[in-house]
Scaffold this active site. Sequence first.
Site, mmCIF file in Angstrom:
data_model
loop_
_atom_site.group_PDB
_atom_site.id
_atom_site.type_symbol
_atom_site.label_atom_id
_atom_site.label_comp_id
_atom_site.label_asym_id
_atom_site.label_seq_id
_atom_site.Cartn_x
_atom_site.Cartn_y
_atom_site.Cartn_z
ATOM 1 N N LEU A 1 0.826 -1.213 0.000
ATOM 2 C CA LEU A 1 0.000 0.000 0.000
ATOM 3 C C LEU A 1 0.860 1.262 0.000
ATOM 4 O O LEU A 1 2.036 1.219 0.386
ATOM 5 C CB LEU A 1 -0.871 0.015 1.270
ATOM 6 C CG LEU A 1 -1.960 -1.053 1.378
ATOM 7 C CD1 LEU A 1 -2.552 -1.042 2.789
ATOM 8 C CD2 LEU A 1 -3.051 -0.825 0.335
ATOM 9 N N SER A 2 0.255 2.376 -0.384
ATOM 10 C CA SER A 2 0.926 3.666 -0.269
ATOM 11 C C SER A 2 1.260 3.901 1.205
ATOM 12 O O SER A 2 0.402 3.711 2.072
ATOM 13 C CB SER A 2 -0.011 4.767 -0.785
ATOM 14 O OG SER A 2 0.567 6.029 -0.568
ATOM 15 N N GLY B 1 5.994 1.544 3.087
ATOM 16 C CA GLY B 1 7.448 1.582 3.287
ATOM 17 C C GLY B 1 8.260 1.075 2.109
ATOM 18 O O GLY B 1 9.460 0.827 2.238
ATOM 19 N N LYS B 2 7.638 0.942 0.946
ATOM 20 C CA LYS B 2 8.343 0.410 -0.235
ATOM 21 C C LYS B 2 9.577 1.243 -0.585
ATOM 22 O O LYS B 2 10.674 0.708 -0.738
ATOM 23 C CB LYS B 2 7.402 0.369 -1.463
ATOM 24 C CG LYS B 2 6.149 -0.448 -1.261
ATOM 25 C CD LYS B 2 5.261 -0.412 -2.492
ATOM 26 C CE LYS B 2 4.746 0.957 -2.885
ATOM 27 N NZ LYS B 2 3.826 1.554 -1.909
ATOM 28 N N SER C 1 1.809 -1.627 -7.367
ATOM 29 C CA SER C 1 1.542 -2.829 -8.188
ATOM 30 C C SER C 1 0.450 -3.680 -7.536
ATOM 31 O O SER C 1 0.716 -4.772 -7.043
ATOM 32 C CB SER C 1 2.821 -3.641 -8.437
ATOM 33 O OG SER C 1 3.652 -3.748 -7.316
HETATM 34 N N1 LIG Z 1 -5.226 7.030 -6.830
HETATM 35 C C1 LIG Z 1 -4.043 6.733 -6.315
HETATM 36 N N2 LIG Z 1 -3.838 5.517 -5.763
HETATM 37 C C2 LIG Z 1 -2.624 5.210 -5.254
HETATM 38 N N3 LIG Z 1 -1.554 6.055 -5.250
HETATM 39 C C3 LIG Z 1 -1.720 7.273 -5.801
HETATM 40 C C4 LIG Z 1 -2.957 7.670 -6.343
HETATM 41 N N4 LIG Z 1 -2.820 8.944 -6.805
HETATM 42 C C5 LIG Z 1 -1.566 9.318 -6.573
HETATM 43 N N5 LIG Z 1 -0.892 8.331 -5.972
HETATM 44 C C6 LIG Z 1 0.554 8.402 -5.642
HETATM 45 O O1 LIG Z 1 1.187 7.601 -6.639
HETATM 46 C C7 LIG Z 1 1.987 6.595 -6.050
HETATM 47 C C8 LIG Z 1 1.625 5.200 -6.585
HETATM 48 O O2 LIG Z 1 2.122 5.035 -7.883
HETATM 49 P P1 LIG Z 1 2.470 3.603 -8.410
HETATM 50 O O3 LIG Z 1 3.055 3.768 -9.769
HETATM 51 O O4 LIG Z 1 3.289 2.888 -7.399
HETATM 52 O O5 LIG Z 1 1.014 2.935 -8.495
HETATM 53 S S1 LIG Z 1 0.554 1.620 -9.239
HETATM 54 O O6 LIG Z 1 1.581 0.588 -9.017
HETATM 55 O O7 LIG Z 1 0.401 1.930 -10.671
HETATM 56 O O8 LIG Z 1 -0.751 1.253 -8.635
HETATM 57 C C9 LIG Z 1 1.717 6.606 -4.572
HETATM 58 O O9 LIG Z 1 3.018 6.620 -4.016
HETATM 59 P P2 LIG Z 1 3.486 5.699 -2.820
HETATM 60 O O10 LIG Z 1 2.894 6.377 -1.632
HETATM 61 O O11 LIG Z 1 4.972 5.797 -2.857
HETATM 62 O O12 LIG Z 1 3.005 4.300 -2.989
HETATM 63 C C10 LIG Z 1 0.960 7.884 -4.297
HETATM 64 O O13 LIG Z 1 1.841 8.835 -3.746
HETATM 65 N N1 LIG Z 2 9.514 -0.034 9.938
HETATM 66 C C1 LIG Z 2 9.378 0.817 8.922
HETATM 67 N N2 LIG Z 2 9.753 0.449 7.675
HETATM 68 C C2 LIG Z 2 9.594 1.325 6.636
HETATM 69 N N3 LIG Z 2 9.079 2.583 6.753
HETATM 70 C C3 LIG Z 2 8.703 2.971 7.997
HETATM 71 C C4 LIG Z 2 8.828 2.111 9.099
HETATM 72 N N4 LIG Z 2 8.360 2.765 10.194
HETATM 73 C C5 LIG Z 2 7.967 3.979 9.779
HETATM 74 N N5 LIG Z 2 8.175 4.131 8.448
HETATM 75 C C6 LIG Z 2 7.881 5.355 7.712
HETATM 76 O O1 LIG Z 2 6.772 5.085 6.853
HETATM 77 C C7 LIG Z 2 6.877 5.902 5.691
HETATM 78 C C8 LIG Z 2 6.809 5.015 4.478
HETATM 79 O O2 LIG Z 2 6.825 5.834 3.333
HETATM 80 P P1 LIG Z 2 7.358 5.331 1.930
HETATM 81 O O3 LIG Z 2 8.647 4.594 2.086
HETATM 82 O O4 LIG Z 2 7.320 6.506 1.007
HETATM 83 O O5 LIG Z 2 6.221 4.262 1.563
HETATM 84 P P2 LIG Z 2 5.706 3.812 0.129
HETATM 85 O O6 LIG Z 2 6.875 3.922 -0.823
HETATM 86 O O7 LIG Z 2 5.257 2.386 0.330
HETATM 87 O O8 LIG Z 2 4.586 4.739 -0.201
HETATM 88 C C9 LIG Z 2 8.185 6.681 5.792
HETATM 89 O O9 LIG Z 2 7.937 7.953 6.322
HETATM 90 C C10 LIG Z 2 8.989 5.832 6.794
HETATM 91 O O10 LIG Z 2 9.917 6.611 7.511
#
Ligand SMILES: Nc1ncnc2c1ncn2[C@@H]1O[C@H](COP(=O)(O)OS(=O)(=O)O)[C@@H](OP(=O)(O)O)[C@H]1O
Ligand SMILES: Nc1ncnc2c1ncn2[C@@H]1O[C@H](COP(=O)(O)OP(=O)(O)O)[C@@H](O)[C@H]1O
Length: 202
Positions: free
Chosen positions: A36-37, A40-41, A109
Amino acid sequence: MTKTNSNLVWHEASVSKQERHARHNHKGCVLWFTGLSGSGKSTLANALDRSLFDAGLSTYVLDGDNIRHGLNKDLGFSDRDRQENIRRIGEVAKLFVDAGTIVSTAFISPFQSDRDQARALLADGEFVEVYVKCPLEECERRDVKGLYKKARNGEIPQFTGISSPYEEPETPEITVDTSVQTVEESVEQIIGWLEKHHILTR
Ligand SMILES: Nc1ncnc2c1ncn2[C@@H]1O[C@H](COP(=O)(O)OS(=O)(=O)O)[C@@H](OP(=O)(O)O)[C@H]1O
Ligand SMILES: Nc1ncnc2c1ncn2[C@@H]1O[C@H](COP(=O)(O)OP(=O)(O)O)[C@@H](O)[C@H]1O
């Protein structure tokens, strides 16, 4: 979508994958982080990359910064666009693996079939699915970018976990749970897995 041109002829590479492995002293592979967003990816992919790079390995990270702002800037968040996003990322990751790199990809994904399609591009053992598990409530509590709040307010449609599905990996090679593990523990777990499967040696 354009069709494959039947007049294209594959040109054999003059440098083999084995020669690239020998040069780098390790195999190439993709570490496919999914979750999920806010799970921590990106944090984990970058922490792992730092650690492997500092150890002298040939590495790279693919994430939204270099993909959704560039190659895939024409794509949104409909199921179809996410599918195309992951298809292209899978193809790019394959090129990195061919070049002998350990590439970490950090994309939600959300669909198992798209992740399976990316896996199918690679040889056995070259695709390592890393499920970055974290309960939705914790991702929402973190709300790193303020997007969950917007999604709950209806400002972002089709937001993963809220109004768009996330399919948990069925049989990931590695699962880390960032709600209970530290970043360092998760990175150690992944490195341990890579060593056990002879992708890395320490
Ligand atoms: N509708 C919606 N749903 C999910 N996420 C959203 C959306 N709109 C914008 N964002 C931002 O875009 C990041 C996800 O992009 P991805 O390329 O990883 O998404 S996907 O794999 O195509 O589903 C995601 O980043 P991460 O938080 O790093 O996962 C969000 O910041
Ligand atoms: N154990 C942990 N592992 C990874 N991230 C963590 C953890 N605990 C807290 N976090 C925090 O959670 C957030 C994850 O954000 P991010 O890495 O951008 O996630 P994603 O790429 O899945 O959207 C960051 O602010 C990170 O510092």
